[in-house]
Design a protein around this motif. Structure first.
Motif, PDB file in Angstrom:
ATOM      1  N   ARG A 146       0.855  -1.191   0.000  1.00  0.00           N
ATOM      2  CA  ARG A 146       0.000   0.000   0.000  1.00  0.00           C
ATOM      3  C   ARG A 146       0.888   1.238   0.000  1.00  0.00           C
ATOM      4  NH1 ARG A 146      -4.188   0.426   4.548  1.00  0.00           N
ATOM      5  NH2 ARG A 146      -2.689  -0.597   5.926  1.00  0.00           N
ATOM      6  N   VAL A 147       0.487   2.258  -0.744  1.00  0.00           N
ATOM      7  CA  VAL A 147       1.280   3.479  -0.857  1.00  0.00           C
ATOM      8  C   VAL A 147       0.417   4.677  -0.494  1.00  0.00           C
ATOM      9  CG1 VAL A 147       2.607   4.977  -2.394  1.00  0.00           C
ATOM     10  CG2 VAL A 147       2.740   2.487  -2.649  1.00  0.00           C
ATOM     11  N   TYR A 148       0.888   5.462   0.485  1.00  0.00           N
ATOM     12  CA  TYR A 148       0.202   6.705   0.868  1.00  0.00           C
ATOM     13  C   TYR A 148       1.047   7.866   0.357  1.00  0.00           C
ATOM     14  CZ  TYR A 148      -2.676   9.922   3.559  1.00  0.00           C
ATOM     15  OH  TYR A 148      -3.553  10.918   3.915  1.00  0.00           O
ATOM     16  N   GLU A 149       0.406   8.781  -0.382  1.00  0.00           N
ATOM     17  CA  GLU A 149       1.143   9.862  -1.036  1.00  0.00           C
ATOM     18  C   GLU A 149       0.754  11.233  -0.500  1.00  0.00           C
ATOM     19  OE1 GLU A 149       1.674   7.886  -5.490  1.00  0.00           O
ATOM     20  OE2 GLU A 149      -0.104   9.103  -5.051  1.00  0.00           O
ATOM     21  N   VAL A 150       1.767  12.055  -0.225  1.00  0.00           N
ATOM     22  CA  VAL A 150       1.552  13.479   0.003  1.00  0.00           C
ATOM     23  C   VAL A 150       2.047  14.202  -1.250  1.00  0.00           C
ATOM     24  CG1 VAL A 150       1.743  13.291   2.501  1.00  0.00           C
ATOM     25  CG2 VAL A 150       3.797  13.735   1.138  1.00  0.00           C
ATOM     26  N   VAL A 151       1.769  15.493  -1.346  1.00  0.00           N
ATOM     27  CA  VAL A 151       2.078  16.211  -2.584  1.00  0.00           C
ATOM     28  C   VAL A 151       3.575  16.420  -2.757  1.00  0.00           C
ATOM     29  CG1 VAL A 151       1.693  18.336  -3.892  1.00  0.00           C
ATOM     30  CG2 VAL A 151      -0.169  17.333  -2.536  1.00  0.00           C
ATOM     31  N   ASP A 152       4.259  16.784  -1.664  1.00  0.00           N
ATOM     32  CA  ASP A 152       5.696  17.055  -1.783  1.00  0.00           C
ATOM     33  C   ASP A 152       6.350  16.893  -0.414  1.00  0.00           C
ATOM     34  OD1 ASP A 152       8.142  17.744  -2.904  1.00  0.00           O
ATOM     35  OD2 ASP A 152       7.313  19.455  -4.005  1.00  0.00           O
ATOM     36  N   ASN A 153       7.666  16.932  -0.420  1.00  0.00           N
ATOM     37  CA  ASN A 153       8.440  16.690   0.800  1.00  0.00           C
ATOM     38  C   ASN A 153       8.689  17.991   1.564  1.00  0.00           C
ATOM     39  OD1 ASN A 153       9.939  14.904   2.517  1.00  0.00           O
ATOM     40  ND2 ASN A 153      11.836  15.717   1.652  1.00  0.00           N
ATOM     41  N   HIS A 154       7.601  18.672   1.917  1.00  0.00           N
ATOM     42  CA  HIS A 154       7.672  19.918   2.668  1.00  0.00           C
ATOM     43  C   HIS A 154       6.791  19.800   3.917  1.00  0.00           C
ATOM     44  CE1 HIS A 154       9.871  21.606  -0.618  1.00  0.00           C
ATOM     45  NE2 HIS A 154       8.845  21.595  -1.448  1.00  0.00           N
ATOM     46  N   ASP A 155       7.202  20.470   4.985  1.00  0.00           N
ATOM     47  CA  ASP A 155       6.510  20.354   6.272  1.00  0.00           C
ATOM     48  C   ASP A 155       5.001  20.552   6.159  1.00  0.00           C
ATOM     49  OD1 ASP A 155       8.727  20.033   8.336  1.00  0.00           O
ATOM     50  OD2 ASP A 155       9.405  21.827   7.301  1.00  0.00           O
ATOM     51  N   HIS A 156       4.591  21.656   5.507  1.00  0.00           N
ATOM     52  CA  HIS A 156       3.168  21.993   5.496  1.00  0.00           C
ATOM     53  C   HIS A 156       2.338  21.026   4.646  1.00  0.00           C
ATOM     54  CE1 HIS A 156       4.580  23.851   1.752  1.00  0.00           C
ATOM     55  NE2 HIS A 156       3.317  23.930   1.357  1.00  0.00           N
ATOM     56  N   LEU A 157       3.000  20.261   3.774  1.00  0.00           N
ATOM     57  CA  LEU A 157       2.284  19.276   2.964  1.00  0.00           C
ATOM     58  C   LEU A 157       2.318  17.891   3.599  1.00  0.00           C
ATOM     59  CD1 LEU A 157       3.594  20.376  -0.546  1.00  0.00           C
ATOM     60  CD2 LEU A 157       1.307  20.785   0.400  1.00  0.00           C
ATOM     61  N   ILE A 158       3.353  17.637   4.388  1.00  0.00           N
ATOM     62  CA  ILE A 158       3.470  16.330   5.046  1.00  0.00           C
ATOM     63  C   ILE A 158       2.525  16.223   6.238  1.00  0.00           C
ATOM     64  CG2 ILE A 158       5.025  14.799   6.310  1.00  0.00           C
ATOM     65  CD1 ILE A 158       7.343  16.063   4.720  1.00  0.00           C
ATOM     66  N   ALA A 159       2.460  17.278   7.049  1.00  0.00           N
ATOM     67  CA  ALA A 159       1.742  17.220   8.330  1.00  0.00           C
ATOM     68  C   ALA A 159       0.290  16.752   8.211  1.00  0.00           C
ATOM     69  CB  ALA A 159       1.825  18.576   9.030  1.00  0.00           C
ATOM     70  N   PRO A 160      -0.532  17.341   7.325  1.00  0.00           N
ATOM     71  CA  PRO A 160      -1.924  16.861   7.256  1.00  0.00           C
ATOM     72  C   PRO A 160      -2.028  15.436   6.732  1.00  0.00           C
ATOM     73  CG  PRO A 160      -1.483  18.464   5.510  1.00  0.00           C
ATOM     74  CD  PRO A 160      -0.306  18.499   6.432  1.00  0.00           C
ATOM     75  N   GLY A 161      -1.099  15.044   5.859  1.00  0.00           N
ATOM     76  CA  GLY A 161      -1.123  13.689   5.315  1.00  0.00           C
ATOM     77  C   GLY A 161      -0.837  12.641   6.363  1.00  0.00           C
ATOM     78  N   VAL A 162       0.181  12.848   7.191  1.00  0.00           N
ATOM     79  CA  VAL A 162       0.511  11.837   8.199  1.00  0.00           C
ATOM     80  C   VAL A 162      -0.546  11.791   9.286  1.00  0.00           C
ATOM     81  CG1 VAL A 162       2.995  11.895   7.741  1.00  0.00           C
ATOM     82  CG2 VAL A 162       2.023  13.455   9.451  1.00  0.00           C
ATOM     83  N   ALA A 163      -1.207  12.905   9.556  1.00  0.00           N
ATOM     84  CA  ALA A 163      -2.294  12.891  10.538  1.00  0.00           C
ATOM     85  C   ALA A 163      -3.435  11.997  10.053  1.00  0.00           C
ATOM     86  CB  ALA A 163      -2.803  14.316  10.783  1.00  0.00           C
ATOM     87  N   GLU A 164      -3.748  12.086   8.743  1.00  0.00           N
ATOM     88  CA  GLU A 164      -4.793  11.226   8.181  1.00  0.00           C
ATOM     89  C   GLU A 164      -4.354   9.767   8.159  1.00  0.00           C
ATOM     90  OE1 GLU A 164      -6.161  12.483   4.393  1.00  0.00           O
ATOM     91  OE2 GLU A 164      -6.661  14.521   5.057  1.00  0.00           O
ATOM     92  N   LEU A 165      -3.097   9.527   7.867  1.00  0.00           N
ATOM     93  CA  LEU A 165      -2.584   8.154   7.829  1.00  0.00           C
ATOM     94  C   LEU A 165      -2.685   7.497   9.205  1.00  0.00           C
ATOM     95  CD1 LEU A 165      -1.131   5.791   6.482  1.00  0.00           C
ATOM     96  CD2 LEU A 165       1.023   7.003   6.819  1.00  0.00           C
ATOM     97  N   VAL A 166      -2.304   8.233  10.236  1.00  0.00           N
ATOM     98  CA  VAL A 166      -2.359   7.690  11.599  1.00  0.00           C
ATOM     99  C   VAL A 166      -3.796   7.442  12.045  1.00  0.00           C
ATOM    100  CG1 VAL A 166      -1.930   8.304  14.013  1.00  0.00           C
ATOM    101  CG2 VAL A 166      -0.137   8.651  12.307  1.00  0.00           C
ATOM    102  N   ALA A 167      -4.715   8.291  11.590  1.00  0.00           N
ATOM    103  CA  ALA A 167      -6.121   8.168  11.991  1.00  0.00           C
ATOM    104  C   ALA A 167      -6.882   7.105  11.203  1.00  0.00           C
ATOM    105  CB  ALA A 167      -6.821   9.517  11.823  1.00  0.00           C
TER     106      ALA A 167
END
Length: 359
Positions: free
Chosen positions: A224-245
């Motif tokens: 399984r692959v979870y993707e965020v838009v880019d490797n920047h703080d403001h783009l990573i943070a909401p993505g990992v919060a959704e992944l953990v939830a």
């Protein structure tokens, strides 16, 4: 003030004065010191750099294309470590280093206008304006962390092997639900990838993801692959919060970078999870982020110093070949592609899978 003014003061030829500035090995130390002292006394700063470049058919400088935002490049410890090694390796050659943004700003086109003898193109996803202009100028190019254009040299990290060994480590710990956290600039919002093999336009992300999925498939497991838009703080943070939830959260995650891994660890802890007991996390790069987050990250290490040295050597060799070709015709030899190995560094962010999740 001119060369002749200094030559008349010292009683030597114009060529001797020129050599004092640009070819000091041709003069004795005493004579060179005398000429430079006279030049300083007269207020002469040396031959015009533009005229000297024309005479030598060399700018005496090379370009480095980092990203579209040079400011962000120096905030990225991975890009900064590479650039530091590259600049240090080029220093003994006497070549100056000029930074070139990947995209143009307004009417200014540095890649078209800057006087350079060649350039290193570092991890610029896709076709950028800078690369296109450098290609049109037929300059020697070295591509780092991306596929080189035909006829250009390349320095590539073994990213696919890195993704594979990260997953193999987690499999050995009993994990059977392993996800990949990566970037895909084709997305507009974070989420699970519909076609994990496709990936985005970034060479590094595609290779690291492919290596991880190869290892999972070899073990008979679905990746399984979870993707965020880019490797920047403001783009990573909401993505990992959704992944953990996610109610179907994996027991282990292999991340595109240490930055993503550090964000994932903090998001898990904020959600009341324990790393690595509830979630094992593997980073990539062994950058400063791997050491500052707690627990310290298990990660795939890359050798930044070796990458910079190889890129510097490849560029100087490419420039030498280009000059030789201008005098004697092109060589038959193809530019080389150097591959840099990676290694897994074990720290505290991974452990055995939860008992009820083992296969």
């Amino acid at each position: 003030m001119t060369l002749q003014t200094v030559a008349d003061r010292v009683g030597v030829s114009r060529m001797t004065v020129s050599n004092a500035f640009s070819r000091p090995d041709q003069l004795s130390e005493a004579l060179r010191a005398k000429i430079l002292a006279a030049a300083a006394d007269l207020g002469y700063v040396g031959p015009d750099p533009a005229a000297r470049a024309l005479a030598r058919r060399s700018a005496g400088a090379v370009g480095v294309v980092l990203t579209d935002s040079l400011g962000e490049a120096f905030l990225d410890p991975v890009a900064a470590a590479f650039f530091g090694s590259l600049a240090e390796s080029l220093a003994p050659t006497g070549l100056a280093v000029s930074l070139i943004p990947a995209e143009n700003v307004g009417g200014h086109v540095p890649a078209r206008d800057l006087a350079v003898d060649g350039a290193v193109v570092y991890a610029c996803a896709g076709e950028t304006e800078a690369v296109e202009w450098l290609r049109k100028r037929r300059l020697p190019l070295v591509f780092v962390d991306q596929d080189p254009l035909p006829g250009s040299a390349g320095v590539l990290l073994d990213d696919r092997a890195g993704g594979r060994i990260a997953v193999e480590h987690l499999l050995a710990l009993g994990h059977r639900d392993v996800a990949v956290l990566t970037m895909n600039s084709d997305r507009t919002t974070p989420g699970w990838a519909d076609a994990p093999r496709r990936g985005g336009s970034n060479h590094v992300a595609r290779e690291r993801t492919a290596g991880a999925l190869d290892a999972l498939e070899a073990a008979g497991l679905q990746g399984r692959v979870y993707e965020v838009v880019d490797n920047h703080d403001h783009l990573i943070a909401p993505g990992v919060a959704e992944l953990v939830a996610d109610p179907h959260r994996p027991t282990a995650v292999v991340c595109f970078s240490d930055l993503m891994a550090a964000h994932l660890v903090r998001a898990a802890q904020a959600a009341g999870l324990t790393v690595p007991d509830d979630l094992s996390v593997v980073g990539f790069d062994d950058s400063v982020h791997a050491h500052t987050v707690r627990p310290a990250l298990t990660t795939v290490r890359q050798d930044f110093a070796a990458k910079g040295r190889l890129a510097a050597r490849a560029l100087t060799e490419a420039i030498a070949r280009s000059r030789a070709a201008a005098d004697t015709g092109p060589e038959d030899a193809e530019p080389t592609i150097e591959h840099i190995p990676v290694e897994l560094v074990l720290r505290d962010s991974t452990s055995t899978a939860p008992r009820d999740a083992r296969g």
